[in-house]
Write a protein that holds these residues in place. Structure first.
Motif, PDB file in Angstrom:
ATOM      1  N   UNK A  97     -38.915  10.234  -5.929  1.00 28.87           N
ATOM      2  CA  UNK A  97     -38.761  11.541  -6.575  1.00 28.87           C
ATOM      3  C   UNK A  97     -39.541  11.641  -7.881  1.00 28.87           C
ATOM      4  N   UNK A  98     -39.898  12.855  -8.236  1.00 27.35           N
ATOM      5  CA  UNK A  98     -40.611  13.082  -9.484  1.00 27.35           C
ATOM      6  C   UNK A  98     -39.748  12.658 -10.671  1.00 27.35           C
ATOM      7  N   UNK A  99     -40.396  12.053 -11.662  1.00 27.24           N
ATOM      8  CA  UNK A  99     -39.705  11.640 -12.878  1.00 27.24           C
ATOM      9  C   UNK A  99     -39.029  10.288 -12.794  1.00 27.24           C
ATOM     10  N   UNK A 100     -39.149   9.607 -11.653  1.00 25.52           N
ATOM     11  CA  UNK A 100     -38.495   8.301 -11.485  1.00 25.52           C
ATOM     12  C   UNK A 100     -39.309   7.183 -12.123  1.00 25.52           C
ATOM     13  N   UNK A 101     -38.614   6.114 -12.496  1.00 23.41           N
ATOM     14  CA  UNK A 101     -39.259   4.841 -12.801  1.00 23.41           C
ATOM     15  C   UNK A 101     -38.898   3.927 -11.648  1.00 23.41           C
ATOM     16  N   UNK A 102     -39.869   3.654 -10.796  1.00 15.33           N
ATOM     17  CA  UNK A 102     -39.617   2.896  -9.570  1.00 15.33           C
ATOM     18  C   UNK A 102     -40.037   1.446  -9.734  1.00 15.33           C
ATOM     19  N   UNK A 103     -39.081   0.537  -9.539  1.00 19.30           N
ATOM     20  CA  UNK A 103     -39.376  -0.889  -9.499  1.00 19.30           C
ATOM     21  C   UNK A 103     -39.797  -1.232  -8.072  1.00 19.30           C
ATOM     22  N   UNK A 104     -41.055  -1.590  -7.899  1.00 16.86           N
ATOM     23  CA  UNK A 104     -41.589  -1.932  -6.576  1.00 16.86           C
ATOM     24  C   UNK A 104     -41.589  -3.451  -6.493  1.00 16.86           C
ATOM     25  N   UNK A 105     -40.627  -4.017  -5.799  1.00 13.68           N
ATOM     26  CA  UNK A 105     -40.348  -5.446  -5.917  1.00 13.68           C
ATOM     27  C   UNK A 105     -40.294  -6.141  -4.558  1.00 13.68           C
ATOM     28  N   UNK A 106     -40.351  -7.474  -4.624  1.00 13.41           N
ATOM     29  CA  UNK A 106     -40.315  -8.308  -3.432  1.00 13.41           C
ATOM     30  C   UNK A 106     -40.958  -9.641  -3.740  1.00 13.41           C
ATOM     31  N   UNK A 107     -40.760 -10.642  -2.879  1.00  8.08           N
ATOM     32  CA  UNK A 107     -41.345 -11.971  -3.110  1.00  8.08           C
ATOM     33  C   UNK A 107     -42.867 -11.944  -3.004  1.00  8.08           C
ATOM     34  N   UNK A 108     -43.498 -13.009  -3.460  1.00  5.47           N
ATOM     35  CA  UNK A 108     -44.952 -13.125  -3.333  1.00  5.47           C
ATOM     36  C   UNK A 108     -45.359 -13.031  -1.867  1.00  5.47           C
ATOM     37  N   UNK A 109     -46.444 -12.306  -1.621  1.00  7.05           N
ATOM     38  CA  UNK A 109     -46.938 -12.165  -0.265  1.00  7.05           C
ATOM     39  C   UNK A 109     -46.184 -11.149   0.575  1.00  7.05           C
ATOM     40  N   UNK A 110     -45.323 -10.360  -0.071  1.00  9.44           N
ATOM     41  CA  UNK A 110     -44.495  -9.407   0.672  1.00  9.44           C
ATOM     42  C   UNK A 110     -45.278  -8.199   1.160  1.00  9.44           C
ATOM     43  N   UNK A 111     -46.365  -7.861   0.450  1.00 11.11           N
ATOM     44  CA  UNK A 111     -47.151  -6.686   0.813  1.00 11.11           C
ATOM     45  C   UNK A 111     -47.189  -5.624  -0.263  1.00 11.11           C
ATOM     46  N   UNK A 112     -46.723  -5.950  -1.465  1.00 13.81           N
ATOM     47  CA  UNK A 112     -46.668  -4.968  -2.551  1.00 13.81           C
ATOM     48  C   UNK A 112     -48.067  -4.502  -2.951  1.00 13.81           C
ATOM     49  N   UNK A 113     -48.931  -5.441  -3.287  1.00 14.85           N
ATOM     50  CA  UNK A 113     -50.291  -5.090  -3.710  1.00 14.85           C
ATOM     51  C   UNK A 113     -51.060  -4.427  -2.575  1.00 14.85           C
ATOM     52  N   UNK A 114     -50.867  -4.899  -1.357  1.00 15.12           N
ATOM     53  CA  UNK A 114     -51.545  -4.300  -0.201  1.00 15.12           C
ATOM     54  C   UNK A 114     -51.110  -2.852  -0.010  1.00 15.12           C
ATOM     55  N   UNK A 115     -49.820  -2.585  -0.186  1.00 12.23           N
ATOM     56  CA  UNK A 115     -49.331  -1.207  -0.082  1.00 12.23           C
ATOM     57  C   UNK A 115     -49.957  -0.326  -1.149  1.00 12.23           C
ATOM     58  N   UNK A 116     -49.992  -0.830  -2.374  1.00  9.50           N
ATOM     59  CA  UNK A 116     -50.568  -0.060  -3.471  1.00  9.50           C
ATOM     60  C   UNK A 116     -52.050   0.207  -3.230  1.00  9.50           C
ATOM     61  N   UNK A 117     -52.778  -0.798  -2.792  1.00 11.49           N
ATOM     62  CA  UNK A 117     -54.200  -0.610  -2.507  1.00 11.49           C
ATOM     63  C   UNK A 117     -54.411   0.384  -1.366  1.00 11.49           C
ATOM     64  N   UNK A 118     -53.508   0.387  -0.417  1.00 11.16           N
ATOM     65  CA  UNK A 118     -53.604   1.359   0.680  1.00 11.16           C
ATOM     66  C   UNK A 118     -53.394   2.775   0.155  1.00 11.16           C
ATOM     67  N   UNK A 119     -52.416   2.937  -0.728  1.00  8.84           N
ATOM     68  CA  UNK A 119     -52.187   4.239  -1.347  1.00  8.84           C
ATOM     69  C   UNK A 119     -53.433   4.719  -2.074  1.00  8.84           C
ATOM     70  N   UNK A 120     -54.116   3.799  -2.738  1.00  6.95           N
ATOM     71  CA  UNK A 120     -55.298   4.150  -3.529  1.00  6.95           C
ATOM     72  C   UNK A 120     -56.577   4.219  -2.692  1.00  6.95           C
ATOM     73  N   UNK A 121     -56.449   4.107  -1.379  1.00 10.22           N
ATOM     74  CA  UNK A 121     -57.599   4.261  -0.496  1.00 10.22           C
ATOM     75  C   UNK A 121     -58.520   3.068  -0.427  1.00 10.22           C
ATOM     76  N   UNK A 122     -58.016   1.890  -0.821  1.00  7.16           N
ATOM     77  CA  UNK A 122     -58.855   0.693  -0.842  1.00  7.16           C
ATOM     78  C   UNK A 122     -58.783  -0.093   0.467  1.00  7.16           C
ATOM     79  N   UNK A 123     -57.859   0.288   1.335  1.00  4.48           N
ATOM     80  CA  UNK A 123     -57.776  -0.293   2.675  1.00  4.48           C
ATOM     81  C   UNK A 123     -57.756   0.841   3.692  1.00  4.48           C
TER      82      UNK A 123
END
Length: 240
Positions: A28-54
């Motif tokens: 939701x708009x105005x949220x502070x979202x903690x995007x969390x999980x163990x190493x290798x979970x897919x956090x950075x990959x998800x973010x890069x996908x959002x940004x059109x890098x994958x």
């Protein structure tokens, strides 16, 4: 209230291996979202996908608009986990980026002065990017993400390699300033002790799948949720 970011059926394969599996969440708009999980979970990959890098399958919506190309990401501020800076002066680099976003010279100077002062990095403006320390480079990554006044800010390990004072400034001044101006903030981090006081929403990802997506009421809720889903006992610092 509409969503600042919505992900629908996001899937990604790399070398025929499934990396992301039907990622679905809305922030939701105005949220502070903690995007969390163990190493290798897919956090950075998800973010890069959002940004059109994958190149991925699925749909991404920003402020209810389907993202179809890089122009649809202009209202997003992005702090990557790793930097790849050219060998030029800090100010020249930042000015070039803001020109790409259509920021005026006056607007650039105003924003540059404000965030450099907030992050105590005024002394870096005329130094070359490639000779900065890792903590100083993080500050520049944060500044470049905010100069065009984005409504949605996505940060991947923004305080990594920062000293304790810089970390406190980031959360107590920068993040609170963004919240005061109704920005939506997504922070991928292992340091729950740093984000626990500000997080209003959390997404837990493990093995390329979302295990939890929803609001959190307190820092203790964040720890309980992490420990339950990760099925390990953790300390406040979750670097592993």
């Amino acid at each position: 209230m509409s969503d600042a970011l919505k992900i629908s059926n996001l899937n990604l394969q790399i070398r025929r291996k499934n990396i992301l599996n039907d990622i679905n969440f809305s922030i939701p708009k105005g949220a502070v979202c903690a995007f969390i999980g163990p190493n290798g979970a897919g956090k950075t990959t998800t973010i890069k996908s959002i940004m059109g890098l994958y190149k991925h399958k699925g749909e991404i919506y920003i402020n209810d608009h389907l993202v179809v190309n890089q122009y649809d990401l202009l209202e997003v501020g992005y702090v990557p986990e790793k930097e790849n800076f050219p060998k030029i002066k800090v100010k020249h680099f930042l000015k070039y980026l803001t020109q790409l976003y259509g920021v005026s010279k006056k607007g650039f100077e105003k924003q540059m002065k404000f965030y450099s002062s907030l992050l105590q990095s005024e002394n870096l403006e005329n130094r070359k990017l490639n000779i900065l320390s890792s903590g100083q480079k993080k500050k520049i990554l944060i500044i470049q993400a905010l100069l065009h006044n984005p409504n949605l800010v996505i940060m991947d390990e923004p305080t990594e390699n920062m000293d304790p004072d810089a970390r406190q400034i980031f959360y107590n001044k920068v993040i609170k300033h963004l919240l005061k101006n109704n920005k939506t903030i997504i922070i991928s981090t292992h340091q729950l002790d740093e984000i626990k006081k500000l997080a209003t929403f959390a997404i837990f990802i493990k093995d390329g799948s979302v295990q939890y997506s929803g609001p959190v009421k307190s820092g203790s809720d964040l720890y309980k949720m992490y420990n339950k889903l990760n099925k390990t006992k953790t300390s406040p610092s979750l670097k592993d």
